[in-house]
Design an enzyme around this catalytic site. Structure first.
Site, PDB file in Angstrom:
ATOM      1  N   LYS A  11       0.822  -1.219   0.000  1.00 55.08           N
ATOM      2  CA  LYS A  11       0.000   0.000   0.000  1.00 55.08           C
ATOM      3  C   LYS A  11       0.859   1.273   0.000  1.00 55.08           C
ATOM      4  O   LYS A  11       2.075   1.208   0.244  1.00 55.08           O
ATOM      5  CB  LYS A  11      -0.908  -0.043   1.228  1.00 55.08           C
ATOM      6  CG  LYS A  11      -1.884  -1.222   1.219  1.00 55.08           C
ATOM      7  CD  LYS A  11      -2.861  -1.111   2.366  1.00 55.08           C
ATOM      8  CE  LYS A  11      -3.837  -2.275   2.372  1.00 55.08           C
ATOM      9  NZ  LYS A  11      -4.878  -2.111   3.407  1.00 55.08           N
ATOM     10  N   PHE A  59     -15.199   3.780   7.513  1.00 54.45           N
ATOM     11  CA  PHE A  59     -13.842   4.118   7.059  1.00 54.45           C
ATOM     12  C   PHE A  59     -13.694   4.101   5.536  1.00 54.45           C
ATOM     13  O   PHE A  59     -12.617   4.370   5.022  1.00 54.45           O
ATOM     14  CB  PHE A  59     -12.815   3.172   7.701  1.00 54.45           C
ATOM     15  CG  PHE A  59     -13.026   1.695   7.426  1.00 54.45           C
ATOM     16  CD1 PHE A  59     -12.645   1.129   6.217  1.00 54.45           C
ATOM     17  CD2 PHE A  59     -13.582   0.870   8.391  1.00 54.45           C
ATOM     18  CE1 PHE A  59     -12.814  -0.228   5.962  1.00 54.45           C
ATOM     19  CE2 PHE A  59     -13.765  -0.489   8.153  1.00 54.45           C
ATOM     20  CZ  PHE A  59     -13.377  -1.036   6.931  1.00 54.45           C
ATOM     21  N   ARG A  87      -1.926 -14.662   5.295  1.00 62.77           N
ATOM     22  CA  ARG A  87      -2.539 -13.867   6.370  1.00 62.77           C
ATOM     23  C   ARG A  87      -1.754 -14.002   7.680  1.00 62.77           C
ATOM     24  O   ARG A  87      -1.663 -13.062   8.453  1.00 62.77           O
ATOM     25  CB  ARG A  87      -4.023 -14.218   6.518  1.00 62.77           C
ATOM     26  CG  ARG A  87      -4.826 -13.607   5.356  1.00 62.77           C
ATOM     27  CD  ARG A  87      -6.261 -14.031   5.344  1.00 62.77           C
ATOM     28  NE  ARG A  87      -7.070 -13.365   6.341  1.00 62.77           N
ATOM     29  CZ  ARG A  87      -7.584 -12.137   6.222  1.00 62.77           C
ATOM     30  NH1 ARG A  87      -7.310 -11.402   5.149  1.00 62.77           N
ATOM     31  NH2 ARG A  87      -8.358 -11.628   7.154  1.00 62.77           N
ATOM     32  N   THR A  93      -5.062  -6.928  10.978  1.00 63.98           N
ATOM     33  CA  THR A  93      -5.327  -5.671  10.250  1.00 63.98           C
ATOM     34  C   THR A  93      -4.786  -4.475  11.024  1.00 63.98           C
ATOM     35  O   THR A  93      -4.166  -3.579  10.452  1.00 63.98           O
ATOM     36  CB  THR A  93      -6.850  -5.500  10.038  1.00 63.98           C
ATOM     37  OG1 THR A  93      -7.345  -6.658   9.368  1.00 63.98           O
ATOM     38  CG2 THR A  93      -7.164  -4.260   9.229  1.00 63.98           C
ATOM     39  N   ARG A 104       2.921  -6.513   8.964  1.00 66.07           N
ATOM     40  CA  ARG A 104       2.249  -5.305   9.470  1.00 66.07           C
ATOM     41  C   ARG A 104       2.882  -4.809  10.772  1.00 66.07           C
ATOM     42  O   ARG A 104       2.975  -3.602  10.992  1.00 66.07           O
ATOM     43  CB  ARG A 104       0.757  -5.580   9.632  1.00 66.07           C
ATOM     44  CG  ARG A 104       0.026  -5.558   8.291  1.00 66.07           C
ATOM     45  CD  ARG A 104      -1.403  -5.993   8.441  1.00 66.07           C
ATOM     46  NE  ARG A 104      -2.184  -5.783   7.231  1.00 66.07           N
ATOM     47  CZ  ARG A 104      -3.301  -6.453   6.954  1.00 66.07           C
ATOM     48  NH1 ARG A 104      -3.740  -7.380   7.806  1.00 66.07           N
ATOM     49  NH2 ARG A 104      -3.961  -6.206   5.848  1.00 66.07           N
ATOM     50  N   ASN A 114      -1.838   0.215   6.619  1.00 65.63           N
ATOM     51  CA  ASN A 114      -1.329  -1.011   7.248  1.00 65.63           C
ATOM     52  C   ASN A 114      -0.426  -1.840   6.310  1.00 65.63           C
ATOM     53  O   ASN A 114      -0.380  -3.059   6.395  1.00 65.63           O
ATOM     54  CB  ASN A 114      -2.472  -1.844   7.833  1.00 65.63           C
ATOM     55  CG  ASN A 114      -3.460  -2.320   6.790  1.00 65.63           C
ATOM     56  OD1 ASN A 114      -3.336  -1.971   5.622  1.00 65.63           O
ATOM     57  ND2 ASN A 114      -4.428  -3.118   7.198  1.00 65.63           N
ATOM     58  N   HIS A 117      -2.178  -5.460   1.813  1.00 68.25           N
ATOM     59  CA  HIS A 117      -3.481  -6.140   1.798  1.00 68.25           C
ATOM     60  C   HIS A 117      -3.225  -7.619   1.581  1.00 68.25           C
ATOM     61  O   HIS A 117      -2.254  -7.989   0.931  1.00 68.25           O
ATOM     62  CB  HIS A 117      -4.323  -5.591   0.635  1.00 68.25           C
ATOM     63  CG  HIS A 117      -5.553  -6.385   0.357  1.00 68.25           C
ATOM     64  ND1 HIS A 117      -6.691  -6.281   1.127  1.00 68.25           N
ATOM     65  CD2 HIS A 117      -5.824  -7.319  -0.593  1.00 68.25           C
ATOM     66  CE1 HIS A 117      -7.608  -7.122   0.661  1.00 68.25           C
ATOM     67  NE2 HIS A 117      -7.107  -7.753  -0.382  1.00 68.25           N
TER      68      HIS A 117
END
Ligand code: CMP
Length: 139
Positions: A11, A59, A87, A93, A104, A114, A117
């Site tokens: 991101k 959000f 994951r 998250t 993260r 964060n 994705h």
């Protein structure tokens, strides 16, 4: 049916911080093969389409503005048990809740910014991969 592919994108917070290399290194060292990868930007409209599932959430508007604010690096990854294992590698998250050693925990700035994705199911991995990569069956 379970597949061995997942989708991720690095991101804007992580690309701006110069962490593309460090994050892709962690992904590869965890045993994922990068089968598609590009450097791109999302318009606010395209960001809204990608995260449409969240459009009723408070959000959503901020998320679309943030996700269209800078460079992103979408990737399709291959590994046995790819969705679940990825994951685990990225962590929760909210980086405050992410385990030590996860992507993260190491690179995220906030619950929104964060760092990465990760798809939450095989079905979404296929949909999200197709959003960025046409003709992916050839890889
Ligand atoms: P991601 O895994 O890409 O999926 C939805 C994104 O919304 C999430 O990561 C965060 O970047 C963002 N987000 C912002 N606020 C929240 C929140 N309160 N709960 C979940 N996701 C949030």
């Amino acid at each position: 049916m379970a597949t061995n592919r997942t989708f991720t994108m690095i991101k804007p917070d992580a690309t701006a911080a110069g962490n593309i290399g460090a994050i892709t290194k962690m992904i590869e060292e965890a045993g994922f093969r990068i089968v598609a990868m590009r450097l791109t930007h999302l318009s606010r409209e395209r960001a809204g389409q990608f995260y449409e599932v969240h459009k009723e959430r408070g959000f959503y508007a901020d998320l679309c503005a943030y996700m269209s604010s800078g460079t992103i690096v979408p990737m399709i990854l291959e590994k046995e048990n790819a969705v679940a294992d990825f994951r685990k590698l990225i962590g929760a998250t909210n980086p405050e809740q992410a385990e030590a050693g996860t992507i993260r925990k190491m690179f995220a700035k906030s619950i929104e910014a964060n760092a990465v994705h990760g798809s939450d199911s095989d079905e979404n991995a296929a949909i999200e991969g197709a959003f960025f990569f046409a003709g992916i069956q050839q890889y």
